[in-house]
Design a protein around this motif. Structure first.
Motif, PDB file in Angstrom:
ATOM      1  N   PRO A  93     -30.240 -16.054  31.304  1.00 10.46           N
ATOM      2  CA  PRO A  93     -30.791 -17.404  31.465  1.00 10.46           C
ATOM      3  C   PRO A  93     -29.755 -18.455  31.099  1.00 10.46           C
ATOM      4  CG  PRO A  93     -32.405 -15.984  30.422  1.00 10.46           C
ATOM      5  CD  PRO A  93     -31.140 -15.191  30.508  1.00 10.46           C
ATOM      6  N   SER A  94     -29.654 -19.481  31.941  1.00 10.49           N
ATOM      7  CA  SER A  94     -28.594 -20.461  31.765  1.00 10.49           C
ATOM      8  C   SER A  94     -29.060 -21.799  32.314  1.00 10.49           C
ATOM      9  CB  SER A  94     -27.325 -19.998  32.492  1.00 10.49           C
ATOM     10  OG  SER A  94     -27.559 -19.855  33.883  1.00 10.49           O
ATOM     11  N   LEU A  95     -28.172 -22.763  32.249  1.00  9.30           N
ATOM     12  CA  LEU A  95     -28.439 -24.028  32.911  1.00  9.30           C
ATOM     13  C   LEU A  95     -27.248 -24.369  33.777  1.00  9.30           C
ATOM     14  CD1 LEU A  95     -26.863 -26.761  31.502  1.00  9.30           C
ATOM     15  CD2 LEU A  95     -28.292 -26.042  29.620  1.00  9.30           C
ATOM     16  N   VAL A  96     -27.551 -25.034  34.870  1.00  5.64           N
ATOM     17  CA  VAL A  96     -26.534 -25.537  35.779  1.00  5.64           C
ATOM     18  C   VAL A  96     -26.436 -27.041  35.553  1.00  5.64           C
ATOM     19  CG1 VAL A  96     -25.986 -25.969  38.199  1.00  5.64           C
ATOM     20  CG2 VAL A  96     -26.847 -23.738  37.500  1.00  5.64           C
ATOM     21  N   GLU A  97     -25.212 -27.518  35.371  1.00  4.59           N
ATOM     22  CA  GLU A  97     -25.007 -28.910  35.018  1.00  4.59           C
ATOM     23  C   GLU A  97     -24.038 -29.550  36.003  1.00  4.59           C
ATOM     24  OE1 GLU A  97     -24.661 -30.307  30.660  1.00  4.59           O
ATOM     25  OE2 GLU A  97     -22.594 -30.159  31.375  1.00  4.59           O
ATOM     26  N   GLU A  98     -24.348 -30.751  36.390  1.00  7.60           N
ATOM     27  CA  GLU A  98     -23.473 -31.506  37.287  1.00  7.60           C
ATOM     28  C   GLU A  98     -22.076 -31.622  36.675  1.00  7.60           C
ATOM     29  OE1 GLU A  98     -24.418 -35.406  39.797  1.00  7.60           O
ATOM     30  OE2 GLU A  98     -24.139 -35.830  37.672  1.00  7.60           O
ATOM     31  N   LEU A  99     -21.054 -31.391  37.475  1.00 12.17           N
ATOM     32  CA  LEU A  99     -19.673 -31.524  37.005  1.00 12.17           C
ATOM     33  C   LEU A  99     -19.369 -33.005  36.805  1.00 12.17           C
ATOM     34  CD1 LEU A  99     -17.051 -29.947  36.413  1.00 12.17           C
ATOM     35  CD2 LEU A  99     -16.394 -30.351  38.791  1.00 12.17           C
ATOM     36  N   VAL A 100     -19.063 -33.365  35.546  1.00  9.95           N
ATOM     37  CA  VAL A 100     -18.869 -34.774  35.201  1.00  9.95           C
ATOM     38  C   VAL A 100     -17.399 -35.156  35.369  1.00  9.95           C
ATOM     39  CG1 VAL A 100     -19.018 -36.495  33.359  1.00  9.95           C
ATOM     40  CG2 VAL A 100     -20.792 -34.734  33.574  1.00  9.95           C
ATOM     41  N   ASP A 101     -17.158 -36.200  36.120  1.00  8.94           N
ATOM     42  CA  ASP A 101     -15.806 -36.739  36.279  1.00  8.94           C
ATOM     43  C   ASP A 101     -15.556 -37.685  35.108  1.00  8.94           C
ATOM     44  OD1 ASP A 101     -13.332 -37.468  37.262  1.00  8.94           O
ATOM     45  OD2 ASP A 101     -14.141 -39.001  38.618  1.00  8.94           O
ATOM     46  N   PHE A 102     -15.077 -37.120  33.998  1.00 14.28           N
ATOM     47  CA  PHE A 102     -14.962 -37.936  32.795  1.00 14.28           C
ATOM     48  C   PHE A 102     -13.532 -38.396  32.544  1.00 14.28           C
ATOM     49  CE2 PHE A 102     -14.587 -33.524  31.341  1.00 14.28           C
ATOM     50  CZ  PHE A 102     -13.471 -33.566  30.533  1.00 14.28           C
ATOM     51  N   GLU A 103     -13.428 -39.520  31.890  1.00 15.18           N
ATOM     52  CA  GLU A 103     -12.135 -40.062  31.490  1.00 15.18           C
ATOM     53  C   GLU A 103     -11.692 -39.489  30.158  1.00 15.18           C
ATOM     54  OE1 GLU A 103     -10.357 -44.364  29.979  1.00 15.18           O
ATOM     55  OE2 GLU A 103     -11.999 -44.335  31.438  1.00 15.18           O
ATOM     56  N   LYS A 104     -12.676 -39.275  29.262  1.00 17.11           N
ATOM     57  CA  LYS A 104     -12.344 -38.817  27.917  1.00 17.11           C
ATOM     58  C   LYS A 104     -13.550 -38.126  27.289  1.00 17.11           C
ATOM     59  CE  LYS A 104      -9.434 -41.468  25.855  1.00 17.11           C
ATOM     60  NZ  LYS A 104      -8.216 -40.627  25.691  1.00 17.11           N
ATOM     61  N   GLU A 105     -13.279 -37.132  26.450  1.00 14.47           N
ATOM     62  CA  GLU A 105     -14.337 -36.524  25.650  1.00 14.47           C
ATOM     63  C   GLU A 105     -14.321 -37.190  24.282  1.00 14.47           C
ATOM     64  OE1 GLU A 105     -15.307 -32.366  26.098  1.00 14.47           O
ATOM     65  OE2 GLU A 105     -13.576 -32.102  27.391  1.00 14.47           O
ATOM     66  N   ILE A 106     -15.494 -37.602  23.834  1.00 16.55           N
ATOM     67  CA  ILE A 106     -15.623 -38.358  22.595  1.00 16.55           C
ATOM     68  C   ILE A 106     -16.720 -37.730  21.743  1.00 16.55           C
ATOM     69  CG2 ILE A 106     -14.771 -40.522  23.576  1.00 16.55           C
ATOM     70  CD1 ILE A 106     -17.627 -41.408  24.032  1.00 16.55           C
ATOM     71  N   LEU A 138     -17.185 -39.764  28.287  1.00 15.39           N
ATOM     72  CA  LEU A 138     -17.054 -41.123  28.796  1.00 15.39           C
ATOM     73  C   LEU A 138     -16.582 -40.990  30.231  1.00 15.39           C
ATOM     74  CD1 LEU A 138     -17.015 -44.211  28.440  1.00 15.39           C
ATOM     75  CD2 LEU A 138     -14.625 -43.986  27.679  1.00 15.39           C
ATOM     76  N   THR A 139     -17.437 -41.367  31.184  1.00 17.26           N
ATOM     77  CA  THR A 139     -17.100 -41.184  32.595  1.00 17.26           C
ATOM     78  C   THR A 139     -16.133 -42.271  33.054  1.00 17.26           C
ATOM     79  OG1 THR A 139     -18.910 -42.550  33.454  1.00 17.26           O
ATOM     80  CG2 THR A 139     -19.408 -40.234  32.969  1.00 17.26           C
ATOM     81  N   ARG A 140     -15.545 -42.051  34.215  1.00 20.74           N
ATOM     82  CA  ARG A 140     -14.554 -43.001  34.728  1.00 20.74           C
ATOM     83  C   ARG A 140     -15.183 -44.335  35.116  1.00 20.74           C
ATOM     84  NH1 ARG A 140      -9.995 -40.205  34.822  1.00 20.74           N
ATOM     85  NH2 ARG A 140     -10.113 -37.941  35.138  1.00 20.74           N
ATOM     86  N   ASP A 141     -16.508 -44.343  35.315  1.00 23.17           N
ATOM     87  CA  ASP A 141     -17.171 -45.619  35.612  1.00 23.17           C
ATOM     88  C   ASP A 141     -17.840 -46.213  34.378  1.00 23.17           C
ATOM     89  OD1 ASP A 141     -19.252 -43.866  35.324  1.00 23.17           O
ATOM     90  OD2 ASP A 141     -20.167 -44.259  37.290  1.00 23.17           O
ATOM     91  N   GLY A 142     -17.475 -45.706  33.184  1.00 25.88           N
ATOM     92  CA  GLY A 142     -17.906 -46.336  31.941  1.00 25.88           C
ATOM     93  C   GLY A 142     -19.213 -45.854  31.357  1.00 25.88           C
ATOM     94  N   GLN A 143     -19.836 -44.825  31.940  1.00 23.42           N
ATOM     95  CA  GLN A 143     -21.076 -44.290  31.372  1.00 23.42           C
ATOM     96  C   GLN A 143     -20.767 -43.355  30.197  1.00 23.42           C
ATOM     97  OE1 GLN A 143     -24.322 -42.953  34.147  1.00 23.42           O
ATOM     98  NE2 GLN A 143     -22.641 -43.021  35.628  1.00 23.42           N
ATOM     99  N   ILE A 144     -21.719 -43.277  29.278  1.00 25.27           N
ATOM    100  CA  ILE A 144     -21.637 -42.294  28.191  1.00 25.27           C
ATOM    101  C   ILE A 144     -22.733 -41.265  28.422  1.00 25.27           C
ATOM    102  CG2 ILE A 144     -21.855 -41.900  25.718  1.00 25.27           C
ATOM    103  CD1 ILE A 144     -20.870 -44.771  25.297  1.00 25.27           C
ATOM    104  N   LEU A 145     -22.340 -39.999  28.529  1.00 26.01           N
ATOM    105  CA  LEU A 145     -23.289 -38.914  28.749  1.00 26.01           C
ATOM    106  C   LEU A 145     -23.182 -37.920  27.597  1.00 26.01           C
ATOM    107  CD1 LEU A 145     -22.656 -38.212  32.563  1.00 26.01           C
ATOM    108  CD2 LEU A 145     -24.437 -39.647  31.544  1.00 26.01           C
ATOM    109  N   VAL A 146     -24.302 -37.578  26.993  1.00 21.46           N
ATOM    110  CA  VAL A 146     -24.302 -36.615  25.884  1.00 21.46           C
ATOM    111  C   VAL A 146     -24.120 -35.214  26.448  1.00 21.46           C
ATOM    112  CG1 VAL A 146     -25.628 -35.640  23.985  1.00 21.46           C
ATOM    113  CG2 VAL A 146     -25.738 -38.099  24.451  1.00 21.46           C
ATOM    114  N   ASN A 147     -23.198 -34.475  25.845  1.00 17.31           N
ATOM    115  CA  ASN A 147     -22.925 -33.110  26.274  1.00 17.31           C
ATOM    116  C   ASN A 147     -23.729 -32.118  25.436  1.00 17.31           C
ATOM    117  OD1 ASN A 147     -21.783 -30.823  27.427  1.00 17.31           O
ATOM    118  ND2 ASN A 147     -19.944 -30.914  26.171  1.00 17.31           N
ATOM    119  N   GLU A 148     -23.402 -32.011  24.140  1.00 17.63           N
ATOM    120  CA  GLU A 148     -24.072 -31.039  23.281  1.00 17.63           C
ATOM    121  C   GLU A 148     -24.192 -31.572  21.858  1.00 17.63           C
ATOM    122  OE1 GLU A 148     -21.990 -27.341  23.446  1.00 17.63           O
ATOM    123  OE2 GLU A 148     -22.401 -27.010  25.569  1.00 17.63           O
ATOM    124  N   LEU A 149     -25.052 -30.909  21.072  1.00 19.20           N
ATOM    125  CA  LEU A 149     -25.280 -31.266  19.678  1.00 19.20           C
ATOM    126  C   LEU A 149     -24.932 -30.091  18.774  1.00 19.20           C
ATOM    127  CD1 LEU A 149     -28.872 -32.814  20.016  1.00 19.20           C
ATOM    128  CD2 LEU A 149     -26.678 -34.011  20.226  1.00 19.20           C
TER     129      LEU A 149
END
Length: 380
Positions: free
Chosen positions: A173-186, A255-266
């Motif tokens: 069992p797994s999850l499929v996640e959209e490939l994020v075009d990110f500028e930086k991992e924060i 931090l995506t290239r268009d300035g969004q912040i998306l949470v990856n993991e906790l």
């Protein structure tokens, strides 16, 4: 806590690795008695705690028996038997972070659903029960597949670029996640005590080892635009508040290239993205975790200086008794602090220690860190 714990409290830590080791180093200042459970008889914590028990973290009876005479239990790894922790909570043992929080975070699918239910920004995802389901997903190729359970330090993660890759995908069992075009991992580390007080450490920027897919280089504080820093810290505070967690929570984000912040993991514990705080901040992440679980006032998280943290990873092609080349050389440079984890054996990309480099000038700190990275090697 109602109990006057100074010198009396019996604190248990599930996991005896480097995070537990650094937590004990801080707990000495509070004069508490520390008990550690770990499956490795040579765990880094074995000689530092009041009592060390070698045993399985996933076995109900082992975890329950370890904890039943203690006042409080915390963790340095999420892969623990939550059923045993729930029973201990029912019997009056304080468990921080709470067992319900650990249960949620053990499952990346539940994490993602939590994000969705609480309007936490994250990449689009779909839960998958088996490998066959990967042929027909709502997420377009290429995408990332993550095991729902037991993945860590880059393990349990695969990039699926084409239908041909599905043959070698995870069957569990797994999850499929959209490939994020990110500028930086924060990342932001947030702490919350039982009073509901919440503080965050300043946002950090991370670089990952492309081969091992784990944090290799970290810079603090961030020079990203102030609005990005504030937004990331507010997201971390919201998650801690929504979870009602007691303790430390590391929130990894893109931090995506268009300035969004998306949470990856906790991660509900001290974290690799906070090691620099030992030298770089007024309060370390380990001190803050103890303050939070002891329901004490949370410490100032202000930065003392620019800090760069490097993970010391076992060199490729070397496996066996660890040998550290270049320690004396790097220690001859001002502002360099070496932390070795007490692991007897090295293997490729194993976390063997870290180095924090501080300097009032950010570029000098980065330059010195790059030099340390090239000079200090873990071999066998």
């Amino acid at each position: 806590m109602a109990k006057d714990f100074y010198g009396e409290l019996q604190l248990g830590i599930l996991g005896g690795g480097q995070l537990g080791r650094m937590l004990i180093q801080e707990a000495v200042n509070y004069n508490v008695n520390v008990h550690v459970l770990d499956p490795d008889k040579n765990a880094p914590c074995r000689k530092l705690c009041n009592r060390f028990e070698c045993g399985s973290l996933s076995d109900f009876e082992t975890v329950y028996n370890f904890g039943k005479e203690l006042d409080m239990i915390t963790i340095e790894i999420e892969k623990v038997n939550v059923d045993a922790l729930e029973k201990l909570e029912e019997e009056g043992v304080v468990v921080y972070p709470q067992s319900r929080v650990i249960r949620l975070i053990q499952d990346k699918g539940l994490q993602k659903q939590f994000f969705k239910q609480n309007a936490i920004p994250t990449a689009a995802f779909q839960l998958i029960s088996s490998r066959d389901k990967l042929y027909d997903t709502s997420i377009a190729l290429p995408y990332i597949q993550k095991l729902r359970r037991d993945g860590y330090d880059g393990k349990g993660v695969k990039k699926i670029s084409s239908v041909h890759d599905i043959e070698s995908a995870f069957p569990e069992p797994s999850l499929v996640e959209e490939l994020v075009d990110f500028e930086k991992e924060i990342a932001v580390i947030v702490a919350r005590n039982d009073r509901g007080d919440i503080t965050t450490f300043p946002l950090v920027e991370m670089e990952f080892n492309p081969e091992a897919n784990l944090v290799e280089f970290l810079i603090s504080p961030s020079t990203l635009p102030l609005e990005v820093q504030v937004a990331a810290e507010e997201i971390a505070k919201k998650i801690a508040s929504d979870l009602q967690i007691v303790g430390l929570l590391a929130v990894e984000m893109f931090l995506t290239r268009d300035g969004q912040i998306l949470v990856n993991e906790l991660a509900p514990r001290p974290h690799n993205s906070g090691h620099h705080t030992i030298e770089g901040n007024l309060t370390s992440q380990f001190a803050q975790h103890l303050r939070a679980i002891f329901n004490l006032p949370l410490g100032s998280t202000a930065a003392r200086s620019n800090a760069v943290m490097i993970n010391l990873l076992g060199e490729p092609k070397y496996e066996g008794l660890a040998k550290y080349d270049g320690v004396e050389e790097v220690l001859s440079r001002e502002g360099v602090f070496v932390h070795l984890y007490g692991k007897k054996y090295t293997k490729p990309f194993r976390k063997m220690g870290h180095v924090c480099i501080i300097n009032d000038d950010r570029e000098t700190a980065i330059k010195n860190a790059r030099w340390v990275q090239e000079t200090l090697k873990v071999k066998a």
